[in-house]
Design a protein around this motif. Structure first.
Motif, PDB file in Angstrom:
ATOM      1  N   GLN A 127      47.198  47.587  21.609  1.00 37.85           N
ATOM      2  CA  GLN A 127      46.168  48.509  22.508  1.00 37.85           C
ATOM      3  C   GLN A 127      47.193  49.750  23.301  1.00 37.85           C
ATOM      4  OE1 GLN A 127      43.657  45.950  24.850  1.00 37.85           O
ATOM      5  NE2 GLN A 127      42.190  46.068  23.419  1.00 37.85           N
ATOM      6  N   TYR A 128      46.311  50.052  23.935  1.00 42.22           N
ATOM      7  CA  TYR A 128      46.981  51.539  24.733  1.00 42.22           C
ATOM      8  C   TYR A 128      46.352  51.701  25.956  1.00 42.22           C
ATOM      9  CZ  TYR A 128      50.334  52.208  21.556  1.00 42.22           C
ATOM     10  OH  TYR A 128      51.175  52.428  20.042  1.00 42.22           O
ATOM     11  N   GLU A 129      46.732  52.151  26.923  1.00 47.72           N
ATOM     12  CA  GLU A 129      45.768  52.432  28.122  1.00 47.72           C
ATOM     13  C   GLU A 129      45.930  53.769  28.561  1.00 47.72           C
ATOM     14  OE1 GLU A 129      44.741  50.577  32.527  1.00 47.72           O
ATOM     15  OE2 GLU A 129      46.027  49.943  31.413  1.00 47.72           O
ATOM     16  N   LEU A 130      44.666  54.215  29.121  1.00 52.61           N
ATOM     17  CA  LEU A 130      45.381  55.709  29.044  1.00 52.61           C
ATOM     18  C   LEU A 130      45.748  56.242  30.981  1.00 52.61           C
ATOM     19  CD1 LEU A 130      45.234  58.488  27.857  1.00 52.61           C
ATOM     20  CD2 LEU A 130      42.151  58.507  28.575  1.00 52.61           C
ATOM     21  N   HIS A 131      46.383  56.941  30.739  1.00 56.00           N
ATOM     22  CA  HIS A 131      47.038  57.805  32.042  1.00 56.00           C
ATOM     23  C   HIS A 131      47.190  58.733  32.281  1.00 56.00           C
ATOM     24  CE1 HIS A 131      48.314  53.489  33.694  1.00 56.00           C
ATOM     25  NE2 HIS A 131      48.202  52.865  32.248  1.00 56.00           N
ATOM     26  N   TYR A 132      46.851  59.469  33.455  1.00 59.50           N
ATOM     27  CA  TYR A 132      46.840  61.252  33.374  1.00 59.50           C
ATOM     28  C   TYR A 132      48.223  60.924  35.359  1.00 59.50           C
ATOM     29  CZ  TYR A 132      46.206  66.051  34.549  1.00 59.50           C
ATOM     30  OH  TYR A 132      46.810  67.108  35.060  1.00 59.50           O
ATOM     31  N   SER A 133      48.416  62.444  34.272  1.00 59.54           N
ATOM     32  CA  SER A 133      49.673  62.840  36.420  1.00 59.54           C
ATOM     33  C   SER A 133      49.976  64.107  35.685  1.00 59.54           C
ATOM     34  CB  SER A 133      51.095  61.438  35.606  1.00 59.54           C
ATOM     35  OG  SER A 133      51.971  62.285  35.060  1.00 59.54           O
ATOM     36  N   ALA A 134      49.880  64.729  37.421  1.00 58.98           N
ATOM     37  CA  ALA A 134      50.202  66.476  36.595  1.00 58.98           C
ATOM     38  C   ALA A 134      51.664  66.552  35.880  1.00 58.98           C
ATOM     39  CB  ALA A 134      50.324  66.621  38.193  1.00 58.98           C
ATOM     40  N   GLU A 135      52.371  65.802  36.088  1.00 57.35           N
ATOM     41  CA  GLU A 135      53.363  65.704  35.215  1.00 57.35           C
ATOM     42  C   GLU A 135      53.559  66.311  33.821  1.00 57.35           C
ATOM     43  OE1 GLU A 135      54.036  63.808  37.700  1.00 57.35           O
ATOM     44  OE2 GLU A 135      53.500  64.982  39.244  1.00 57.35           O
ATOM     45  N   ALA A 136      53.130  64.622  33.302  1.00 59.58           N
ATOM     46  CA  ALA A 136      53.123  64.581  31.689  1.00 59.58           C
ATOM     47  C   ALA A 136      51.661  64.397  31.241  1.00 59.58           C
ATOM     48  CB  ALA A 136      53.896  62.730  32.415  1.00 59.58           C
ATOM     49  N   GLY A 137      50.816  65.134  32.708  1.00 59.36           N
ATOM     50  CA  GLY A 137      50.145  64.950  31.318  1.00 59.36           C
ATOM     51  C   GLY A 137      48.716  63.520  31.231  1.00 59.36           C
ATOM     52  N   TRP A 138      48.418  63.815  29.922  1.00 60.93           N
ATOM     53  CA  TRP A 138      48.098  62.293  29.468  1.00 60.93           C
ATOM     54  C   TRP A 138      48.420  61.600  28.638  1.00 60.93           C
ATOM     55  CZ3 TRP A 138      43.262  60.626  31.713  1.00 60.93           C
ATOM     56  CH2 TRP A 138      42.368  61.160  32.508  1.00 60.93           C
ATOM     57  N   VAL A 139      49.107  60.493  28.894  1.00 61.31           N
ATOM     58  CA  VAL A 139      49.965  59.626  28.182  1.00 61.31           C
ATOM     59  C   VAL A 139      48.958  58.307  27.823  1.00 61.31           C
ATOM     60  CG1 VAL A 139      52.488  58.392  27.966  1.00 61.31           C
ATOM     61  CG2 VAL A 139      51.302  60.800  28.889  1.00 61.31           C
ATOM     62  N   TYR A 140      48.910  57.395  26.717  1.00 58.66           N
ATOM     63  CA  TYR A 140      48.949  56.587  26.224  1.00 58.66           C
ATOM     64  C   TYR A 140      50.008  55.730  26.414  1.00 58.66           C
ATOM     65  CZ  TYR A 140      44.354  56.776  24.560  1.00 58.66           C
ATOM     66  OH  TYR A 140      42.496  56.764  24.366  1.00 58.66           O
ATOM     67  N   HIS A 141      49.935  54.652  26.851  1.00 59.93           N
ATOM     68  CA  HIS A 141      50.686  53.622  27.494  1.00 59.93           C
ATOM     69  C   HIS A 141      50.811  52.418  26.923  1.00 59.93           C
ATOM     70  CE1 HIS A 141      52.914  55.671  30.418  1.00 59.93           C
ATOM     71  NE2 HIS A 141      52.411  56.094  30.766  1.00 59.93           N
ATOM     72  N   HIS A 142      51.384  52.007  26.165  1.00 67.84           N
ATOM     73  CA  HIS A 142      51.173  50.684  25.275  1.00 67.84           C
ATOM     74  C   HIS A 142      51.228  49.204  26.261  1.00 67.84           C
ATOM     75  CE1 HIS A 142      53.186  47.018  23.042  1.00 67.84           C
ATOM     76  NE2 HIS A 142      51.963  47.865  21.898  1.00 67.84           N
ATOM     77  N   CYS A 143      50.682  48.707  25.818  1.00 64.36           N
ATOM     78  CA  CYS A 143      49.761  46.908  26.847  1.00 64.36           C
ATOM     79  C   CYS A 143      50.475  46.374  26.130  1.00 64.36           C
ATOM     80  CB  CYS A 143      48.289  47.160  27.674  1.00 64.36           C
ATOM     81  SG  CYS A 143      47.958  48.768  27.928  1.00 64.36           S
ATOM     82  N   HIS A 144      51.093  45.873  26.691  1.00 70.65           N
ATOM     83  CA  HIS A 144      51.834  44.468  26.395  1.00 70.65           C
ATOM     84  C   HIS A 144      51.159  43.672  26.394  1.00 70.65           C
ATOM     85  CE1 HIS A 144      55.780  46.757  26.030  1.00 70.65           C
ATOM     86  NE2 HIS A 144      56.113  47.353  27.399  1.00 70.65           N
ATOM     87  N   PRO A 145      51.575  41.882  25.594  1.00 75.62           N
ATOM     88  CA  PRO A 145      49.797  41.238  25.638  1.00 75.62           C
ATOM     89  C   PRO A 145      50.834  40.504  26.910  1.00 75.62           C
ATOM     90  CG  PRO A 145      52.063  40.536  23.521  1.00 75.62           C
ATOM     91  CD  PRO A 145      51.584  42.813  24.339  1.00 75.62           C
ATOM     92  N   GLY A 146      49.780  40.212  27.206  1.00 72.10           N
ATOM     93  CA  GLY A 146      49.825  39.142  28.187  1.00 72.10           C
ATOM     94  C   GLY A 146      49.573  39.630  29.914  1.00 72.10           C
ATOM     95  N   SER A 147      49.745  41.229  29.663  1.00 68.11           N
ATOM     96  CA  SER A 147      49.570  42.251  30.683  1.00 68.11           C
ATOM     97  C   SER A 147      48.447  43.118  31.345  1.00 68.11           C
ATOM     98  CB  SER A 147      51.174  43.690  30.687  1.00 68.11           C
ATOM     99  OG  SER A 147      49.590  44.623  29.627  1.00 68.11           O
TER     100      SER A 147
END
Length: 65
Positions: A45-65
């Motif tokens: 699974q990946y969770e979508l994040h946004y920042s002005a510096e990086a734009g839209w990014v999907y971060h990998h969700c580690h098991p149990g997080s």
């Protein structure tokens, strides 16, 4: 339909870039990736994040997080 790029960080999709439709651009959105090739099913699974510096990014969700 308008779109922009999103980058994946971590997991099996690390470094991948793909289009993100404006309707999908919602911080906290979860994306499930299922890998089925030549072996057992692997689900990540990946969770979508946004920042002005990086734009839209999907971060990998580690098991149990």
């Amino acid at each position: 339909m308008p779109s922009q790029n999103v980058r994946f960080i971590g997991g099996p999709l690390d470094g991948r870039m793909q289009d993100l439709r404006d309707s999908e651009a919602v911080a906290g959105r979860l994306l499930r990736h299922i890998y089925l090739h030549d072996g057992p099913k692997i689900e990540t699974q990946y969770e979508l994040h946004y920042s002005a510096e990086a734009g839209w990014v999907y971060h990998h969700c580690h098991p149990g997080s």
